[in-house]
Design a protein around this motif. Structure first.
Motif, PDB file in Angstrom:
ATOM      1  N   SER A  35      -0.589  -5.938  -6.339  1.00 44.40           N
ATOM      2  CA  SER A  35      -0.839  -6.603  -5.069  1.00 44.40           C
ATOM      3  C   SER A  35      -1.089  -5.588  -3.961  1.00 44.40           C
ATOM      4  N   TYR A  36      -0.305  -4.523  -3.946  1.00 47.71           N
ATOM      5  CA  TYR A  36      -0.480  -3.492  -2.928  1.00 47.71           C
ATOM      6  C   TYR A  36      -1.845  -2.818  -3.052  1.00 47.71           C
ATOM      7  N   ILE A  37      -2.230  -2.483  -4.284  1.00 44.82           N
ATOM      8  CA  ILE A  37      -3.532  -1.838  -4.501  1.00 44.82           C
ATOM      9  C   ILE A  37      -4.662  -2.792  -4.121  1.00 44.82           C
ATOM     10  N   ALA A  66       0.413  -1.096   5.590  1.00 39.57           N
ATOM     11  CA  ALA A  66       1.053   0.071   4.978  1.00 39.57           C
ATOM     12  C   ALA A  66       2.529  -0.183   4.665  1.00 39.57           C
ATOM     13  N   LEU A  67       3.086  -1.235   5.242  1.00 41.98           N
ATOM     14  CA  LEU A  67       4.492  -1.560   5.032  1.00 41.98           C
ATOM     15  C   LEU A  67       4.645  -2.269   3.685  1.00 41.98           C
ATOM     16  N   ARG A  68       5.265  -1.607   2.760  1.00 45.33           N
ATOM     17  CA  ARG A  68       5.369  -2.107   1.395  1.00 45.33           C
ATOM     18  C   ARG A  68       6.835  -2.224   0.985  1.00 45.33           C
ATOM     19  N   PHE A  69       7.342  -3.445   0.986  1.00 46.56           N
ATOM     20  CA  PHE A  69       8.704  -3.674   0.507  1.00 46.56           C
ATOM     21  C   PHE A  69       8.689  -3.712  -1.013  1.00 46.56           C
ATOM     22  N   THR A  78       8.991   3.090  10.910  1.00 49.80           N
ATOM     23  CA  THR A  78       7.819   3.558  10.182  1.00 49.80           C
ATOM     24  C   THR A  78       7.593   2.678   8.960  1.00 49.80           C
ATOM     25  N   PRO A  79       6.348   2.496   8.536  1.00 49.38           N
ATOM     26  CA  PRO A  79       6.115   1.709   7.318  1.00 49.38           C
ATOM     27  C   PRO A  79       6.508   2.440   6.049  1.00 49.38           C
TER      28      PRO A  79
END
Length: 266
Positions: free
Chosen positions: A241-243, A212-215, A98-99
Motif C-alpha cells: 500500500s505504501y509503495i 510520508a507518514l507511514r504507521f 516528523t513523518p
C-alpha cells in the motif's frame, strides 16, 4: 517462524498486489485515505507491576492520526456514508514532529470494531460523526515485553457534545483539553479484565506530510510485537500500500501541473 504466522505471510503476499494497485489508483492509502494528525501527550496511569512497566515505556510524546476507513473526506461528505473510524498512534521517543519513525518508536493501529470478523457490521454501528464517541480496538494480539500475550483498546473519555463535523468537534475538544483517550490492555481471552495503562491527550492538529507518514504495526520500539496470522498478513499488505500510493503520487504531479488538464492535488 510459527506456523500460522507463516500462513499469514503467504496470505499477505497474495493480497499485496490488490493493496498496491488500489493505493496507486486512489493516490492514497487504500483504506483510511484521509485523516487528521494531532500531537499528543501520554501520561502513565499504572505505576506498579507489569502494567506499570508498560505504562512507563509508553509515557511521553505521541503522534496520532484519526481517519475514516472507506471514504475520502471531501469537506465532510465522507462521514455521511456507513464507515469505520481509525486511530493510529505512534508513541515517540522525542518531541520532534516528523513523518519519519525513530528506532525506539512504537506504532499501534486501532479501528472502531471489536474483531476483524465484525468489521462489516461496524460499518453500521460506528458513530462516524464523532471520533470521541467510539471505542477502538487493535483487532489482533501482541507479545508485550514483561507482560506476555495481550490485546489493546482505546476508550475516549467523552468530550462535551458540540455542533460541526467530526474534525471540528475534535479540534474544539482539543482546544478545551477534552480530547482524551485511555489506553487499556488485557491478557488474551474475551473474559479477561481490561486494565488502564495510560491516558493520551490530543493537543492540536499538526501540518505534516501524510504521504510520508507511514504507521507500521511492526514498528516495535517499546516492546509490543505483533503476533498471529492476522498480524503476519499485514506486513506485505502495508508495504504494498505504501509503495502504491508513493508511485501514484509521482504520477499525479505532472498531471496536476499540465496546462488545461484540470489536475488538482487532494
Amino acid at each position: 517462524m510459527r506456523f500460522f504466522e507463516a500462513v499469514g505471510r503467504v496470505i499477505g503476499g497474495a493480497l499485496s498486489p490488490i493493496a498496491g494497485v488500489g493505493s496507486f489508483i486512489r493516490r492514497a492509502r487504500l483504506f483510511h485515505p484521509d485523516g487528521v494528525v494531532y500531537c499528543a501527550g501520554v501520561k502513565a496511569l499504572a505505576v506498579e507491576g507489569e502494567v506499570g512497566a508498560l505504562a512507563q515505556r509508553l509515557a511521553g510524546p505521541a503522534l496520532v492520526r484519526l481517519s475514516g476507513g472507506m471514504w475520502r473526506w471531501r469537506g465532510g461528505k465522507g462521514e455521511r456514508r456507513p464507515d469505520v473510524l481509525g486511530v493510529a498512534v505512534r508513541f515517540r521517543t522525542s518531541e520532534e514532529v516528523t513523518p519519519a519513525a525513530s528506532a525506539g518508536d512504537q506504532d499501534l493501529i486501532f479501528v472502531s470494531a471489536r474483531r476483524l470478523l465484525l468489521l462489516p457490521f461496524a460499518l453500521f454501528t460506528t458513530k462516524r460523526h464523532d471520533f470521541l464517541d467510539n471505542d477502538y480496538y487493535a483487532l489482533a494480539r501482541f507479545d508485550v515485553a514483561g507482560f506476555g500475550r495481550a490485546e489493546f483498546r482505546l476508550v475516549p473519555l467523552r468530550a462535551a457534545v458540540v455542533k460541526g463535523n467530526r474534525r471540528e468537534k475534535l479540534e474544539r475538544a482539543a482546544e478545551a483539553g477534552l480530547a482524551l483517550l485511555r489506553l487499556e490492555v488485557r491478557r488474551g481471552g474475551s473474559r479477561a479484565r481490561w486494565m488502564a495503562v495510560a491516558d493520551m491527550e490530543l493537543y492540536e492538529p499538526v501540518d505534516i506530510d501524510q504521504r510520508a507518514l507511514r504507521f507500521n504495526p511492526f514498528q516495535t520500539g517499546k516492546g509490543i510485537v505483533p503476533r498471529g496470522l492476522i498480524q503476519a498478513t499485514r506486513r506485505a499488505v502495508y508495504t504494498a500500500s505504501y509503495i502504491g500510493r508513493a508511485l501514484g503520487a509521482r504520477e499525479r504531479v505532472p498531471r496536476a501541473r499540465g496546462a488545461g488538464r484540470g489536475g488538482r492535488e487532494q
